[in-house]
Design a protein around this motif. Structure first.
Motif, short mmCIF file in Angstrom:
data_model
loop_
_atom_site.label_atom_id
_atom_site.label_comp_id
_atom_site.label_asym_id
_atom_site.label_seq_id
_atom_site.Cartn_x
_atom_site.Cartn_y
_atom_site.Cartn_z
N GLN A 2 0.78 -1.29 0.16
CA GLN A 2 0.09 -0.03 0.03
C GLN A 2 0.85 1.33 0.06
O GLN A 2 1.68 1.35 0.84
CB GLN A 2 -0.95 -0.08 1.27
CG GLN A 2 -1.97 -0.86 1.14
CD GLN A 2 -3.00 -1.08 2.38
OE1 GLN A 2 -2.75 -0.11 3.24
NE2 GLN A 2 -4.11 -1.74 2.27
N LEU A 3 0.58 2.26 -0.89
CA LEU A 3 1.26 3.47 -0.75
C LEU A 3 0.47 4.46 -0.98
O LEU A 3 -0.52 4.77 -1.86
CB LEU A 3 2.05 3.38 -2.39
CG LEU A 3 2.84 4.50 -2.73
CD1 LEU A 3 3.97 5.02 -1.54
CD2 LEU A 3 3.48 4.32 -4.00
N VAL A 4 0.63 5.59 -0.23
CA VAL A 4 -0.02 6.92 -0.20
C VAL A 4 0.84 8.05 -0.69
O VAL A 4 1.97 8.28 -0.03
CB VAL A 4 -0.63 7.11 1.32
CG1 VAL A 4 -1.43 8.51 1.25
CG2 VAL A 4 -1.54 6.11 1.71
N ILE A 5 0.45 8.55 -1.45
CA ILE A 5 1.25 9.71 -2.34
C ILE A 5 0.38 11.00 -2.01
O ILE A 5 -0.58 11.33 -2.33
CB ILE A 5 1.53 9.58 -3.76
CG1 ILE A 5 2.11 8.22 -4.22
CG2 ILE A 5 2.27 10.93 -4.23
CD1 ILE A 5 2.10 8.14 -5.66
N VAL A 6 1.28 11.94 -1.01
CA VAL A 6 0.78 13.26 -0.78
C VAL A 6 1.43 14.28 -1.55
O VAL A 6 2.49 14.43 -1.40
CB VAL A 6 0.87 13.33 0.65
CG1 VAL A 6 0.28 14.86 1.12
CG2 VAL A 6 0.24 12.28 1.67
N ALA A 57 3.04 7.67 8.32
CA ALA A 57 3.15 6.34 8.05
C ALA A 57 2.51 5.49 9.31
O ALA A 57 1.97 4.56 9.01
CB ALA A 57 4.85 5.82 8.07
N ARG A 58 2.76 6.15 10.49
CA ARG A 58 2.08 5.41 11.73
C ARG A 58 0.68 5.56 11.76
O ARG A 58 0.05 4.75 12.13
CB ARG A 58 2.78 6.10 12.94
CG ARG A 58 2.37 5.31 14.33
CD ARG A 58 2.96 5.85 15.48
NE ARG A 58 4.48 6.09 15.48
CZ ARG A 58 5.27 7.16 15.10
NH1 ARG A 58 4.39 8.53 15.16
NH2 ARG A 58 6.40 7.47 15.06
N GLY A 59 0.13 6.55 11.33
CA GLY A 59 -1.30 6.85 11.20
C GLY A 59 -1.94 6.19 10.15
O GLY A 59 -3.19 5.43 10.33
N LEU A 60 -1.34 6.30 9.00
CA LEU A 60 -2.18 5.61 7.75
C LEU A 60 -1.73 4.12 7.73
O LEU A 60 -2.39 3.39 6.84
CB LEU A 60 -1.89 6.36 6.56
CG LEU A 60 -2.23 7.76 6.51
CD1 LEU A 60 -1.78 8.41 5.22
CD2 LEU A 60 -3.79 7.87 6.75
N ARG A 61 -0.71 3.67 8.32
CA ARG A 61 -0.23 2.03 8.30
C ARG A 61 0.09 1.86 6.66
O ARG A 61 -0.38 0.97 6.17
CB ARG A 61 -1.26 1.33 8.71
CG ARG A 61 -1.61 1.31 10.38
CD ARG A 61 -2.49 0.54 10.86
NE ARG A 61 -2.85 0.69 12.21
CZ ARG A 61 -3.42 0.06 13.11
NH1 ARG A 61 -4.29 -1.11 12.36
NH2 ARG A 61 -3.60 0.16 14.15
N ALA A 62 0.73 2.67 6.11
CA ALA A 62 1.26 2.48 4.78
C ALA A 62 2.48 3.35 4.37
O ALA A 62 2.99 4.11 5.12
CB ALA A 62 0.22 3.03 3.77
N ARG A 63 2.95 2.91 3.28
CA ARG A 63 4.21 3.75 2.88
C ARG A 63 3.90 5.00 2.24
O ARG A 63 2.66 5.13 1.80
CB ARG A 63 4.85 3.01 1.63
CG ARG A 63 6.23 3.74 1.40
CD ARG A 63 6.71 2.71 0.24
NE ARG A 63 7.83 3.62 -0.41
CZ ARG A 63 8.60 3.04 -1.61
NH1 ARG A 63 8.20 1.84 -1.93
NH2 ARG A 63 9.58 3.69 -1.94
#
Length: 348
Positions: A112-116, A134-140
């Motif tokens: 899982q990858l979150v791009i901001v 990363a700690r709050g969304l549990r993703a890269r």
């Protein structure tokens, strides 16, 4: 055949090759991307085109129920990630503005990858922010800073013309725009008048600039006296979209709009036309003859025999003492004297 899809309503259009599929307008289809197939809405149904278009991505087919459920879940995750990112940015006191969120879950190298995407007036140290995200969304997490124009393209909006922003609908690349383009189009140099939603010069200034350049190169400038079908006058303005020139008549003082061809003389039109070509160069033999220095002809022995007066030693000594300019002045008189002597010898 060609079809067009959009990932968001009223968003940018992407063209695809439908292949064997025939979706209708409003159907959800799968579009190949770098992060795997994504769900998009069909905006233009497949249709034939007159020209051959190659290099278009191939449509992966109609979206199934599982694809639609996954797309809806990703939308919810993106909304939650935006809220969490804004809250953490406020806690860290960073001058950042969240512009967009992408959630990737089909890339083979990451689960899982979150791009901001964010905008900031300068470089920002967000190392602690990345750890908390990363700690709050549990993703890269990946943070990417964008400029003012990219921010307007991601967010979208309405331009001064009342239509959707060009960068958010059909523009692919940002071409350079200068203030000179606004000057050539006689637009006010007020930044509020020629700036877009991003605060930069409007991209549409480049659309009609070539037309204004061509018109200004051929039409008479402001203040030029011209002749019109209504009488003589002076040019006081231009109307480029209608290809007309505004002229103030000298007789009545009123203004009239005349076609550019009516106020330009035929010679000006001929010189400004693309068919005018420079004079052809001379052949080499003629050019050498033309460039050769002109020298006085050498008298032949027959001519010297006919004019014995030119061989007088006293005359030669006198000519040697004279300057070149004096000799040039005396040559016509000498020819006339010799001519008279020939005429005097003829009756004898």
């Amino acid at each position: 055949m060609v079809m067009a899809v959009s990932f968001e309503r009223y968003g940018r259009l992407y063209y695809l090759d439908p292949g064997p599929h025939r979706p209708r307008v409003g159907d959800k289809v799968l579009v190949p991307t770098d992060d795997g197939p994504e769900v998009a809405e069909c905006v233009w149904a497949p249709q034939y085109v007159t020209e051959e278009i190659g290099g278009l991505p191939l449509c992966d087919g109609i979206a199934t129920a599982d694809d639609l459920d996954r797309d809806e879940a990703n939308r919810v995750r993106r909304a939650d990630a935006r809220v969490i990112a804004k809250r953490l940015i406020r806690q860290h006191g960073l001058p950042m503005k969240v512009v967009g969120i992408d959630f990737v879950d089909r890339r083979p190298d990451v689960d899982q990858l979150v791009i901001v995407y964010f905008s900031a007036p300068h470089r920002v140290d967000f190392r602690e922010l990345v750890r908390d995200l990363a700690r709050g969304l549990r993703a890269r997490i990946e943070l990417r800073q964008v400029g003012a124009r990219d921010e307007a393209r991601l967010q979208g909006g309405i331009g001064p013309c009342g239509r959707d922003l060009c960068c958010a609908t059909f523009l692919k690349d940002f071409e350079p725009v200068s203030v000179r383009m606004a000057k050539d189009q006689d637009l006010p140099l007020n930044p509020l008048k020629i700036s877009g939603a991003c605060g930069r010069l409007m991209c549409c200034l480049k659309y009609e600039h070539p037309l204004y350049q061509e018109f200004n190169a051929k039409a008479p400038s402001v203040g030029t006296p011209v002749e019109t079908p209504a009488g003589d006058g002076v040019v006081v303005g231009h109307n480029v979209p209608s290809d007309t020139v505004v002229v103030r008549l000298a007789a009545s003082g009123r203004r009239c709009a005349c076609s550019r061809a009516d106020v330009c003389s035929p010679r000006q039109q001929y010189e400004a036309s693309s068919t005018t070509t420079p004079d052809a160069p001379l052949p080499e033999d003629l050019a050498e003859v033309q460039d050769a220095p002109k020298t006085a002809p050498t008298p032949s022995p027959e001519t010297m025999a006919e004019h014995p007066a030119a061989e007088d030693p006293a005359a030669e000594d006198t000519a040697a003492e004279e300057t070149t300019e004096q000799r040039r002045r005396r040559k016509p008189r000498r020819r006339r004297r010799l001519h008279h002597e020939d005429e005097g010898d003829a009756p004898q």
